[in-house]
Design an enzyme around this catalytic site. Structure first.
Site, mmCIF file in Angstrom:
data_model
loop_
_atom_site.group_PDB
_atom_site.id
_atom_site.type_symbol
_atom_site.label_atom_id
_atom_site.label_comp_id
_atom_site.label_asym_id
_atom_site.label_seq_id
_atom_site.Cartn_x
_atom_site.Cartn_y
_atom_site.Cartn_z
ATOM 1 N N HIS A 214 49.769 42.002 43.980
ATOM 2 C CA HIS A 214 50.619 40.900 44.063
ATOM 3 C C HIS A 214 51.629 41.146 43.158
ATOM 4 O O HIS A 214 51.579 41.513 41.731
ATOM 5 C CB HIS A 214 49.912 39.578 43.191
ATOM 6 C CG HIS A 214 50.588 38.350 43.107
ATOM 7 N ND1 HIS A 214 51.969 38.274 43.067
ATOM 8 C CD2 HIS A 214 50.098 37.095 43.728
ATOM 9 C CE1 HIS A 214 52.208 36.753 43.445
ATOM 10 N NE2 HIS A 214 51.256 36.331 43.667
ATOM 11 N N GLU A 345 48.830 31.887 53.143
ATOM 12 C CA GLU A 345 49.898 31.459 52.197
ATOM 13 C C GLU A 345 51.141 32.187 52.750
ATOM 14 O O GLU A 345 51.927 32.747 51.666
ATOM 15 C CB GLU A 345 49.503 31.288 50.564
ATOM 16 C CG GLU A 345 48.067 31.092 50.326
ATOM 17 C CD GLU A 345 47.946 30.962 48.703
ATOM 18 O OE1 GLU A 345 47.831 29.768 48.231
ATOM 19 O OE2 GLU A 345 48.112 32.000 48.069
ATOM 20 N N GLU A 361 54.973 26.692 49.882
ATOM 21 C CA GLU A 361 54.291 26.584 48.358
ATOM 22 C C GLU A 361 55.328 26.518 47.272
ATOM 23 O O GLU A 361 56.391 26.971 47.434
ATOM 24 C CB GLU A 361 53.343 27.965 48.021
ATOM 25 C CG GLU A 361 52.897 27.781 46.586
ATOM 26 C CD GLU A 361 52.061 28.966 46.291
ATOM 27 O OE1 GLU A 361 51.529 29.853 46.976
ATOM 28 O OE2 GLU A 361 51.593 29.118 44.931
ATOM 29 N N CYS A 441 49.203 27.919 39.551
ATOM 30 C CA CYS A 441 50.448 28.719 39.469
ATOM 31 C C CYS A 441 51.769 27.803 39.542
ATOM 32 O O CYS A 441 52.689 28.419 38.928
ATOM 33 C CB CYS A 441 50.338 29.768 40.823
ATOM 34 S SG CYS A 441 50.192 29.120 42.337
HETATM 35 O O1 FUB Z 1 47.606 34.859 43.668
HETATM 36 C C1 FUB Z 1 48.411 34.266 42.366
HETATM 37 C C2 FUB Z 1 49.393 33.147 42.672
HETATM 38 O O2 FUB Z 1 48.119 32.179 43.329
HETATM 39 C C3 FUB Z 1 50.124 33.075 43.954
HETATM 40 O O3 FUB Z 1 51.470 33.763 43.814
HETATM 41 C C4 FUB Z 1 50.089 31.869 44.715
HETATM 42 O O4 FUB Z 1 50.196 31.797 46.026
HETATM 43 C C5 FUB Z 1 48.521 31.482 44.697
HETATM 44 O O5 FUB Z 1 47.626 32.187 45.510
HETATM 45 ZN ZN ZN Z 2 52.132 28.235 43.384
#
Ligand code: FUB
Ligand code: ZN
Length: 670
Positions: A214, A345, A361, A441
């Site tokens: 991520h 997502e 989101e 988040c």
């Molecule tokens: O995985 C970390 C955060 O939580 C992501 O950026 C969001 O989309 C949520 O899944």
């Molecule tokens: Zn978020």
């Protein structure tokens, strides 16, 4: 160009000024309570709990003189919550793997708030949090409470899914923000220690040639380089970017190593796109289509733009332009929301932008704002600021209620409360903002963006100030040793008047680049300039240059007509439909049976003054034709439908769902 130093900008207008005050007085205290699990009937966070548990473990090990790395790893799975009625155990990790980041984002928001509005109480709370974080850090510099509590032996073995570098990124962002705001380097020291450890393990000489599953560490490390001047942080950011998607794919290597550890056979999936979710399906410079998890994607692209700018890497900048185009020409909602599908997502395929099942989101729109500003830094082109404004005023702000105490994670463009409750395909869409989330988040992401909005609104270089977004503010600009005092007065986003007052104690040459928004009719803009100034239009900005002395004023009146918008014909969901915008705002209707309404495009749509939750807002009064709700049967022969004339009051999309649970719709049949 670089973003304005938020310490030098005071937002004074009733729109952003109110929002910043709301974040400072309501959201920041509320979110602190949420992180401490003090909000009844809201999802528990366990964020502070986890840091306390990790700090306690450090203490215990120190007392016993134990090896910090010896704790065994027993992966308890992705979501770990106490069972119903069970009290959390003081030494156990709870929540999502990346729960730490909620505290980092909260600190970042608090730091931006402190940058312009000193608040000793808040600063003391931040200091307390910093102390806690420092005491949870492993002596080697490693810092992720999940692995600290569940077993350091497995640290960095699953970069693909387990977010340790995401935690690093948010830690760095918070640390830089707090250092810049308060001049305190406690958190910066913690962040540098973790970054140094990661550099040791993943840098050019490290044993782990990996990169984040991520993204965010890329842009955070670039920032850490800017703040500290330490080249290795930029080097690490660039490595993360350069390694992504190279063959052999590091995530395959990780899975292979895991199989070896567990004595299992490793079978690689034949799907070449298997890492598109992580934007690791091909080297980033070859990527042309925005794919995968939307937040990850825009955080990566922001990091690419930062590193591209800092290293003057044209290939990276070019990739950013391609990816920008992919998002804004094919994959973005009219609200600036991104991520058309709840599956992962993620971005869907081009033009697949469903309205009721949209993911959009809040964090992804926040990330798009980040990306847009970085694109502006690479090349000051109005298009980037147009999208930044569109995402900010619509999808981002829709993420929070008017009182700052409840939040949307997902921002659909059409909802029917019953469908949200009963249709499991819409399980991700809520018909009411939530008090908090297990995966929280979005709320602190909103807080940090709103408190730092000045650095998006205003950018600068040596002699030029760009006004990318219009907001009432006061700020100072040093040019050739002269301190110019600037003040902007405006009632945006509801009125197109802008007054920029420049006070120069002595003569100084400067340019003011005022964005010409895409929503105005450029030929009808009225401008009044002081004598002797040169006016030049370039790439969507009006540059007003000259020598400034004493008090001078630039006035602009940007027409803000109501616009009836249609979508590209390939957006099937919007075929035969129209949306209404005025200025940067997308409007929507709230009510009952909205599917029966057809927008009467022949009728003038008139702005009206109104309010929502006591906040002044411009509403739009629009004419519709409404189908009778009487049903003739499930299927009957077609007859020209009977319609009645009706009016609906449209409200700005960001303000929907503040007066009870109703249907909402942005796109109407025409
Ligand atoms: O995985 C970390 C955060 O939580 C992501 O950026 C969001 O989309 C949520 O899944
Ligand atoms: Zn978020």
């Amino acid at each position: 160009m670089k973003p304005a130093d938020i310490k030098k900008v005071k937002i004074t207008d009733s729109f952003w000024g109110r929002l910043q005050e709301l974040v400072r007085s309501e959201m920041i205290p509320y979110q602190w309570k949420a992180l401490n699990d003090e909000i009844d009937s809201a999802a528990k966070s366990y964020c502070i709990h986890n840091f306390r548990a990790a700090a306690r473990l450090n203490e215990k090990r120190r007392e016993l003189g134990e090896d910090f790395k010896q704790a065994k790893f027993s992966d308890p799975g992705f979501e770990v919550w106490p069972c119903d009625g069970e009290q959390p155990q003081p030494d156990k990790f709870y929540g999502f793997l990346f729960q730490d980041t909620d505290l980092y984002k909260w600190i970042e928001a608090a730091a931006y708030s402190l940058a312009t509005r000193p608040d000793p109480g808040l600063e003391a709370t931040v200091d307390e949090a910093v102390k806690l974080i420092a005491s949870a850090q492993h002596p080697c510099g490693y810092l992720d409470t999940y692995y600290l509590l569940c077993g350091m032996d497995a640290a960095f073995t699953n970069l693909q899914s387990n977010h340790e570098l995401y935690c690093l990124g948010h830690l760095i962002e918070a640390a830089c923000a707090y250092y810049e705001a308060a001049g305190k380097d406690g958190l910066l020291t913690v962040a540098r220690r973790y970054a140094d450890y990661v550099y040791e393990r993943m840098g050019p000489e490290g044993d782990i040639p990996g990169y984040p599953g991520h993204e965010i560490a890329e842009m955070a490390l670039a920032r850490l380089y800017n703040v500290t001047g330490e080249k290795k942080y930029l080097e690490l950011a660039k490595l993360f970017i350069d390694r992504r998607g190279q063959s052999p794919n590091y995530f395959d290597e990780e899975r292979r190593a895991e199989a070896r550890r567990l004595g299992r056979q490793y079978r690689q999936s034949p799907d070449l796109n298997r890492y598109a979710y992580h934007q690791a399906h091909m080297p980033v410079r070859e990527q042309k289509e925005a794919v995968g998890h939307a937040v990850r994607a825009v955080y990566l692209y922001s990091g690419m733009a930062d590193v591209g700018a800092l290293t003057d890497d044209e290939t990276l900048k070019k990739a950013c332009v391609e990816l920008w185009r992919s998002i804004t020409r094919e994959k973005m909602y009219i609200t600036g929301g991104i991520g058309g599908t709840c599956v992962g997502e993620a971005f869907s395929y081009p033009f697949d932008l469903p309205n009721d099942s949209a993911y959009a989101e809040t964090c992804a729109a926040v990330g798009l704002v980040f990306f847009a500003r970085r694109m502006l830094e690479i090349s000051p082109c109005g298009e980037y600021a147009d999208v930044m404004e569109q995402a900010l005023y619509n999808c981002v702000l829709s993420g929070m209620s008017q009182d700052g105490k409840s939040f949307f994670y997902v921002n659909p463009l059409e909802t029917v409360p019953e469908a949200c409750r009963k249709d499991s395909r819409l399980g991700h869409v809520k018909s009411r903002r939530q008090k908090w989330f297990g995966c929280a988040c979005c709320p602190p992401n909103l807080a940090r963006l709103i408190e730092s909005v000045a650095s998006y609104a205003i950018t600068e270089d040596k002699n030029t100030v760009w006004l990318n977004l219009f907001m009432g503010c006061e700020f100072t600009k040093e040019v050739d040793g002269v301190s110019l005092k600037l003040s902007v007065e405006t009632d945006m986003p509801f009125d197109g008047g802008v007054k920029l007052k420049i006070t120069a104690p002595s003569a100084a040459y400067a340019s003011f680049a005022i964005r010409i928004p895409h929503w105005t009719d450029k030929d009808l803009i009225e401008i009044s300039l002081p004598d002797g100034k040169i006016q030049k239009e370039k790439d969507g900005y009006l540059y007003i240059s000259g020598i400034w002395e004493g008090e001078e004023e630039i006035r602009l009146s940007l027409p803000m007509p109501v616009r009836i918008m249609t979508a590209d014909k390939r957006v099937r969901e919007c075929l035969g439909k129209a949306a209404v915008m005025r200025g940067p705002l997308v409007y929507c209707a709230e009510g009952e049976e909205l599917a029966l309404y057809r927008l009467n495009t022949e009728k003038k749509i008139s702005p009206e003054q109104g309010e929502i939750c006591g906040n002044p807002i411009t509403l739009l009064n629009a004419g519709f034709k409404k189908l009778s709700s009487n049903s003739a049967g499930l299927y009957t022969e077609y007859r020209k439908p009977e319609e009645t004339e009706e009016n609906l009051r449209l409200i700005p999309y960001f303000a929907w769902n503040n007066s009870g649970e109703k249907e909402m719709r942005v796109w109407f049949r025409v």
